[in-house]
Design a protein around this motif. Structure first.
Motif, PDB file in Angstrom:
ATOM      1  N   ASP A 241       0.872  -1.169   0.000  1.00 57.49           N
ATOM      2  CA  ASP A 241       0.000   0.000   0.000  1.00 57.49           C
ATOM      3  C   ASP A 241       0.912   1.224   0.000  1.00 57.49           C
ATOM      4  O   ASP A 241       1.416   1.639   1.037  1.00 57.49           O
ATOM      5  CB  ASP A 241      -0.892  -0.027   1.243  1.00 57.49           C
ATOM      6  CG  ASP A 241      -1.972   1.012   1.172  1.00 57.49           C
ATOM      7  OD1 ASP A 241      -1.681   2.109   0.661  1.00 57.49           O
ATOM      8  OD2 ASP A 241      -3.094   0.732   1.615  1.00 57.49           O
ATOM      9  N   ARG A 242       1.179   1.777  -1.210  1.00 57.41           N
ATOM     10  CA  ARG A 242       2.240   2.756  -1.361  1.00 57.41           C
ATOM     11  C   ARG A 242       2.128   3.952  -0.413  1.00 57.41           C
ATOM     12  O   ARG A 242       3.089   4.306   0.258  1.00 57.41           O
ATOM     13  CB  ARG A 242       2.260   3.296  -2.790  1.00 57.41           C
ATOM     14  CG  ARG A 242       3.177   2.523  -3.671  1.00 57.41           C
ATOM     15  CD  ARG A 242       3.083   3.068  -5.060  1.00 57.41           C
ATOM     16  NE  ARG A 242       3.881   2.229  -5.924  1.00 57.41           N
ATOM     17  CZ  ARG A 242       4.911   2.690  -6.623  1.00 57.41           C
ATOM     18  NH1 ARG A 242       5.242   3.954  -6.546  1.00 57.41           N
ATOM     19  NH2 ARG A 242       5.594   1.888  -7.393  1.00 57.41           N
ATOM     20  N   PHE A 243       0.961   4.559  -0.387  1.00 60.57           N
ATOM     21  CA  PHE A 243       0.810   5.793   0.404  1.00 60.57           C
ATOM     22  C   PHE A 243       1.161   5.534   1.870  1.00 60.57           C
ATOM     23  O   PHE A 243       1.968   6.245   2.471  1.00 60.57           O
ATOM     24  CB  PHE A 243      -0.636   6.291   0.265  1.00 60.57           C
ATOM     25  CG  PHE A 243      -0.908   7.523   1.062  1.00 60.57           C
ATOM     26  CD1 PHE A 243      -0.319   8.723   0.706  1.00 60.57           C
ATOM     27  CD2 PHE A 243      -1.742   7.479   2.169  1.00 60.57           C
ATOM     28  CE1 PHE A 243      -0.558   9.861   1.435  1.00 60.57           C
ATOM     29  CE2 PHE A 243      -1.989   8.616   2.899  1.00 60.57           C
ATOM     30  CZ  PHE A 243      -1.393   9.811   2.527  1.00 60.57           C
ATOM     31  N   ILE A 244       0.594   4.488   2.434  1.00 65.20           N
ATOM     32  CA  ILE A 244       0.834   4.204   3.851  1.00 65.20           C
ATOM     33  C   ILE A 244       2.263   3.725   4.060  1.00 65.20           C
ATOM     34  O   ILE A 244       2.897   4.061   5.060  1.00 65.20           O
ATOM     35  CB  ILE A 244      -0.205   3.176   4.361  1.00 65.20           C
ATOM     36  CG1 ILE A 244      -1.597   3.789   4.275  1.00 65.20           C
ATOM     37  CG2 ILE A 244       0.083   2.757   5.780  1.00 65.20           C
ATOM     38  CD1 ILE A 244      -2.701   2.876   4.666  1.00 65.20           C
TER      39      ILE A 244
ATOM     40  N   TRP B 140       1.715  -3.359   8.462  1.00 68.38           N
ATOM     41  CA  TRP B 140       0.562  -3.722   7.652  1.00 68.38           C
ATOM     42  C   TRP B 140       0.797  -3.454   6.171  1.00 68.38           C
ATOM     43  O   TRP B 140       0.488  -4.283   5.316  1.00 68.38           O
ATOM     44  CB  TRP B 140      -0.667  -2.958   8.125  1.00 68.38           C
ATOM     45  CG  TRP B 140      -1.889  -3.298   7.338  1.00 68.38           C
ATOM     46  CD1 TRP B 140      -2.654  -4.410   7.471  1.00 68.38           C
ATOM     47  CD2 TRP B 140      -2.451  -2.542   6.273  1.00 68.38           C
ATOM     48  NE1 TRP B 140      -3.665  -4.384   6.564  1.00 68.38           N
ATOM     49  CE2 TRP B 140      -3.561  -3.255   5.818  1.00 68.38           C
ATOM     50  CE3 TRP B 140      -2.117  -1.326   5.688  1.00 68.38           C
ATOM     51  CZ2 TRP B 140      -4.351  -2.786   4.790  1.00 68.38           C
ATOM     52  CZ3 TRP B 140      -2.897  -0.857   4.656  1.00 68.38           C
ATOM     53  CH2 TRP B 140      -4.009  -1.596   4.220  1.00 68.38           C
TER      54      TRP B 140
END
Lengths: 164, 341
Positions: free
Chosen positions: B77-80, B136
């Motif tokens: 999940d790139r943004f996170i 995560w």
């Protein structure tokens, strides 16, 4: 002036993240929106000189409850968001209707009360004032609430242990 | 000079530079100190090639980390994934804002707010987001387990830590960190510090805080979130280059911060241990740094001495030993204070 700009930014953050909580499809991102929302809300409490409320907002909600929320979401591993959405259900129009009703009631309440509202005392949210009220005027409700929470904890343990 | 120090537009950035600058400079020095001290305790040499006594090793490490390839694993999940290292480092750097480093209140703390210790607790409880989100978003089961362990551990030990802090709050009657130091000032010097108050109650509170601070910073013997024998490297398995360096800096910076909290709450902050001549010649900030150094040494010493706990032992220690002990201790402190009144 500086305060007004900061207030505007925080208000914008609150509105955007509140929409984000319900609109974002990924459950983890939705939870993160809620965390950001709590932060902006804590800043608004600081504007009202309610330092204690602001600190507790971050410690309890952002620091503890939302971490447990994230914990649960990650453990459940809710799969791809598209599997969660339901089509052709009656829930969706009903939800929109209820949301609209809520907005109308809230806006009505604000308009009716706006002129009569009084600003709260400056030191209402400080540690001293919260402590004083909690342990003098409101000591019985406060203690009763703690018993209520204790009952909830015991109940949760009993229900969890049944399957162990 | 006096005029400059009374101008808020100059003095507040100055304070931020002093505090954040100190913490960030301490990090590379600490990595060298830790490796040298560990080597000393394990009878080996440690880094000794780059510069005199290996002193330039942190710079070499920094250059290496900076120029390393930044690997992005598939399907993260790139943004996170990008957000998580910053989400860990920022609260760690915010936390020391309320700690007073010396008797002069114009330079530190950045803000002597009347919810000082609550602000600190809020910031330390937020560091867990960086870890749990890193775990995560990496899309790796070891990372996820590391992140989950970290969040469970932090929440469990925060309770015992908070309760031991409340006994100090009771003694002081204020949440401001400055008031807490001033409350330890007195004729007896050392004996007036909170650690020796109501012997042995102050000592018990200090010990509980000591154990909890090791757990809160994820340091050995509580480094379960990154236990390499079971989880490879835990939550930062997939991180490389500067993003890994940010987690690394965050860990060392939080060591500095929590040691500073320990010194402020229980060991008299900037106060000299004995209130007469040879001790009072040393200025307050220097005393503070000396005490800070002692606790950082303690962190390294514990790491070299104790083996890692098993996960269920960690939880048992937190919930069944430390928490009840902290509750009883708090109760006794409250009774003595009430009786003295």
């Amino acid at each position: 002036m500086f305060g007004q700009i900061l207030f505007a930014i925080m208000a914008l953050v609150i509105v955007v993240t509140s929409i984000g909580v319900v609109a974002v499809r990924n459950p983890v991102r939705s939870a993160l929106n809620l965390v950001a929302n709590f932060f902006a809300l804590a800043v608004l409490y600081l504007f009202l000189y309610a330092q204690f409320v602001a600190a507790v907002q971050i410690i309890v909600y952002a620091g503890a409850i939302m971490v447990l929320f994230l914990f649960t979401i990650m453990l459940l591993n809710l799969g791809s968001p598209s599997e969660l959405s339901e089509r052709g259900e009656i829930k969706r129009p009903v939800t929109w209707g209820l949301a609209l009703l809520f907005v109308i009631v809230l806006a009505g309440g604000v308009f009716v009360r706006l002129g009569k509202a009084q600003p709260a005392a400056d030191d209402l949210g400080t540690v001293q004032m919260v402590g004083k009220f909690l342990f003098t005027d409101w000591v019985y409700p406060f203690e009763l609430t703690s018993i209520l929470l204790l009952i909830a904890i015991v109940g949760a343990i009993v229900m969890a242990k049944r399957r162990l | 000079m006096e005029e400059l120090l009374s101008n808020a537009w100059i003095v507040i950035p100055l304070r931020i530079i002093i505090v954040v600058g100190f913490v960030l400079t301490a990090v590379p020095v600490l990595t060298w100190v830790e490796r040298r001290v560990l080597a000393l305790m394990q009878i080996r040499k440690g880094p000794n090639r780059v510069g005199p006594a290996g002193l330039l090793q942190p710079i070499a490490d920094g250059i290496k980390l900076f120029f390393k390839e930044d690997v992005l694993p598939e399907r993260v999940d790139r943004f996170i994934y990008f957000l998580a290292p910053a989400g860990f480092l920022i609260p760690v750097l915010c936390a020391p804002a309320v700690i007073p480093w010396g008797p002069d209140d114009r330079l530190t703390p950045i803000a002597d707010v009347n919810i000082g210790i609550l602000f600190l607790l809020a910031m330390t409880s937020l560091t867990v987001y960086g870890i749990v989100l890193a775990g995560w978003s990496s899309n790796n089961k070891y990372s996820l387990l590391g992140g989950l362990r970290a969040s469970a551990q932090t929440i469990s030990y925060e309770l015992a830590m908070g309760l031991s802090i409340i006994s100090v709050v009771l003694l002081t009657g204020s949440l401001s960190m400055r008031d807490m130091v001033l409350n330890q000032q007195g004729g007896l010097g050392l004996l007036n510090w909170h650690v020796f108050r109501f012997f042995p109650l102050g000592l018990i509170a200090t010990s509980i805080f000591l154990v909890a601070m090791l757990a809160e910073t994820n340091r050995a013997p509580f480094d379960l979130p990154e236990a390499e024998t079971e989880l490879i490297a835990g939550y930062h398995t997939e991180y490389s280059s500067m993003k890994f360096a940010m987690f690394f800096m965050g860990e060392y910076a939080s060591m500095v911060t929590i040691s500073a909290v320990m010194v402020t709450l229980f060991f008299g902050g900037w106060l000299s241990p004995l209130p007469f001549a040879p001790f009072t010649w040393i200025p307050g900030p220097l005393w503070f740094l000396i005490k800070l150094g002692v606790f950082i040494y303690f962190f390294i010493w514990v790491r070299a001495t104790l083996p890692r706990l098993r996960y269920d032992m960690l939880m048992k220690l937190g919930w069944l030993r430390l928490l009840p002990a902290a509750l009883v201790n708090l109760f006794l402190v409250a009774i003595i204070l009430w009786w003295q009144k």
